[in-house]
Write a protein that holds these residues in place. Structure first.
Motif, PDB file in Angstrom:
ATOM      1  N   SER A  14      -0.342 -17.642 -22.799  1.00  0.00           N
ATOM      2  CA  SER A  14       0.657 -16.652 -22.441  1.00  0.00           C
ATOM      3  C   SER A  14       1.527 -16.299 -23.640  1.00  0.00           C
ATOM      4  O   SER A  14       2.676 -15.911 -23.495  1.00  0.00           O
ATOM      5  N   ARG A  15       0.987 -16.462 -24.823  1.00  0.00           N
ATOM      6  CA  ARG A  15       1.697 -16.103 -26.052  1.00  0.00           C
ATOM      7  C   ARG A  15       1.021 -14.884 -26.656  1.00  0.00           C
ATOM      8  O   ARG A  15      -0.169 -14.902 -26.951  1.00  0.00           O
ATOM      9  N   ILE A  16       1.792 -13.816 -26.849  1.00  0.00           N
ATOM     10  CA  ILE A  16       1.262 -12.561 -27.357  1.00  0.00           C
ATOM     11  C   ILE A  16       2.009 -12.193 -28.631  1.00  0.00           C
ATOM     12  O   ILE A  16       3.236 -12.201 -28.672  1.00  0.00           O
ATOM     13  N   THR A  17       1.270 -11.858 -29.687  1.00  0.00           N
ATOM     14  CA  THR A  17       1.881 -11.402 -30.926  1.00  0.00           C
ATOM     15  C   THR A  17       1.792  -9.882 -30.976  1.00  0.00           C
ATOM     16  O   THR A  17       0.708  -9.315 -30.974  1.00  0.00           O
ATOM     17  N   LEU A  18       2.964  -9.241 -30.999  1.00  0.00           N
ATOM     18  CA  LEU A  18       3.068  -7.788 -30.938  1.00  0.00           C
ATOM     19  C   LEU A  18       3.623  -7.251 -32.250  1.00  0.00           C
ATOM     20  O   LEU A  18       4.710  -7.626 -32.671  1.00  0.00           O
ATOM     21  N   SER A  19       2.871  -6.371 -32.899  1.00  0.00           N
ATOM     22  CA  SER A  19       3.324  -5.730 -34.128  1.00  0.00           C
ATOM     23  C   SER A  19       3.964  -4.392 -33.791  1.00  0.00           C
ATOM     24  O   SER A  19       3.411  -3.606 -33.016  1.00  0.00           O
ATOM     25  N   GLU A  49       5.450 -15.615 -23.664  1.00  0.00           N
ATOM     26  CA  GLU A  49       6.172 -15.597 -24.937  1.00  0.00           C
ATOM     27  C   GLU A  49       5.669 -14.438 -25.777  1.00  0.00           C
ATOM     28  O   GLU A  49       4.476 -14.341 -26.066  1.00  0.00           O
ATOM     29  N   VAL A  50       6.576 -13.544 -26.168  1.00  0.00           N
ATOM     30  CA  VAL A  50       6.219 -12.410 -27.019  1.00  0.00           C
ATOM     31  C   VAL A  50       6.731 -12.674 -28.430  1.00  0.00           C
ATOM     32  O   VAL A  50       7.943 -12.772 -28.656  1.00  0.00           O
ATOM     33  N   LYS A 108      -3.611 -12.014 -17.817  1.00  0.00           N
ATOM     34  CA  LYS A 108      -2.487 -11.475 -17.045  1.00  0.00           C
ATOM     35  C   LYS A 108      -1.292 -11.206 -17.963  1.00  0.00           C
ATOM     36  O   LYS A 108      -0.535 -10.256 -17.740  1.00  0.00           O
ATOM     37  N   ALA A 109      -1.122 -12.042 -18.995  1.00  0.00           N
ATOM     38  CA  ALA A 109       0.015 -11.865 -19.893  1.00  0.00           C
ATOM     39  C   ALA A 109      -0.050 -10.519 -20.596  1.00  0.00           C
ATOM     40  O   ALA A 109       0.936  -9.775 -20.653  1.00  0.00           O
ATOM     41  N   THR A 110      -1.205 -10.179 -21.146  1.00  0.00           N
ATOM     42  CA  THR A 110      -1.371  -8.907 -21.835  1.00  0.00           C
ATOM     43  C   THR A 110      -1.213  -7.740 -20.879  1.00  0.00           C
ATOM     44  O   THR A 110      -0.583  -6.724 -21.197  1.00  0.00           O
TER      45      THR A 110
END
Length: 288
Positions: A90-95, A120-121, A274-276
């Motif tokens: 559930s950890r997403i790295t967003l640029s 977590e973003v 689901k997180a994305t």
């Protein structure tokens, strides 16, 4: 023959892949001596020499190479089974570009955290194009129009609604604005997107040569707040500044479809997590 323990098998697998105890130790986050000891213990338990110790590195024996093939496959099965059992990451790295991050995204992220406390973003603010293969980026928000590159997918988030802005006191010095040409009398503030230049060229108006040049939209907005002139920026970045009475919209320009804000990601990462999905839907709701 004593049954080998799992720790020694992981040490053997890493050493066999790297053919080097030091590199295996770096991967496993242990000391080189610990890896060597685990391998020696495994050899003692099996009664078989698995490696030839060379002056520089290691070489698998015939028995060691055969054993490693099976052990490596077995460890991969264990890892796959464990990953399937555990919840999806559930950890997403967003640029995202620095201006969109500071003026729009960051003030809203706490609301996302409250709505989705298990996600977590990790936000990376950068003007550079995301390299999805090497920099660990899962998703990127970019301003422009498709296509964005080979093997990339996109989701349309919002149109770019450009508006001309100034602070209240500077607006009073301009007088009425009735056409685009009226902006030629203003001190223009230009960011890296060069909206003023493109607009004037499209209208056949001579471009002012004394505009203030800044590399980020957020810096252009700060200059406007200071009373330095008029900037042309996406309306979506202005909500808090307009509400606080720091800025005034002087002119609104038509939408420029298909130019807009897009969520971009690699085709091979068409994530079903689901997180994305939650983050994508939340971004769509916030921008519309």
């Amino acid at each position: 023959m004593k049954r080998p323990n799992l720790k020694s098998l992981y040490a053997f697998d890493a050493a066999a892949r790297h053919l080097n105890f030091r590199l295996a130790a770096n991967e496993l986050n242990v000391t080189q001596g610990a890896v060597a000891q685990q391998v020696r213990q495994l050899e003692a338990d099996l009664g078989i020499i698995l490696f030839e110790r060379l002056a520089r590195g290691l070489a698998l024996t015939k028995e060691g190479a055969s054993y490693h093939k099976s052990i490596h496959e077995a460890l991969e099965i264990i890892e796959r089974a464990t990953n399937e059992l555990l919840p999806s990451s559930s950890r997403i790295t967003l640029s995202v570009t620095p201006s969109l991050a500071s003026k729009w995204l960051v003030p809203r992220l706490m609301n996302f955290a409250k709505e989705f406390p298990t996600i977590e973003v990790n936000t990376v603010a950068s003007e550079a194009l995301a390299n999805f293969k090497s920099d660990g980026i899962d998703l990127a928000i970019r301003q422009g129009k498709p296509p964005f590159g080979n093997s990339l997918e996109h989701v349309y988030l919002s149109p770019i609604e450009l508006v001309a802005i100034s602070n209240l006191s500077y607006a009073e010095t301009l007088g009425p604005i009735e056409s685009i040409a009226d902006f030629t009398k203003a001190q223009l503030i230009e960011d890296a997107h060069s909206h003023w230049r493109k607009l004037f060229e499209a209208e056949g108006i001579k471009v002012k040569s004394n505009s203030l040049q800044l590399n980020q939209t957020a810096l252009a907005m700060d200059a406007v707040i200071n009373g330095d002139g008029v900037a042309l920026v996406p309306k979506i970045l202005l909500q808090s500044s307009i509400k606080d009475g720091k800025l005034k919209i002087l002119w609104e320009f038509p939408k420029q479809d298909p130019v807009g804000f897009y969520l971009v990601y690699p085709s091979q990462k068409k994530s079903n997590s689901k997180a994305t999905a939650h983050l994508t839907q939340w971004l769509l709701q916030q921008m519309n």
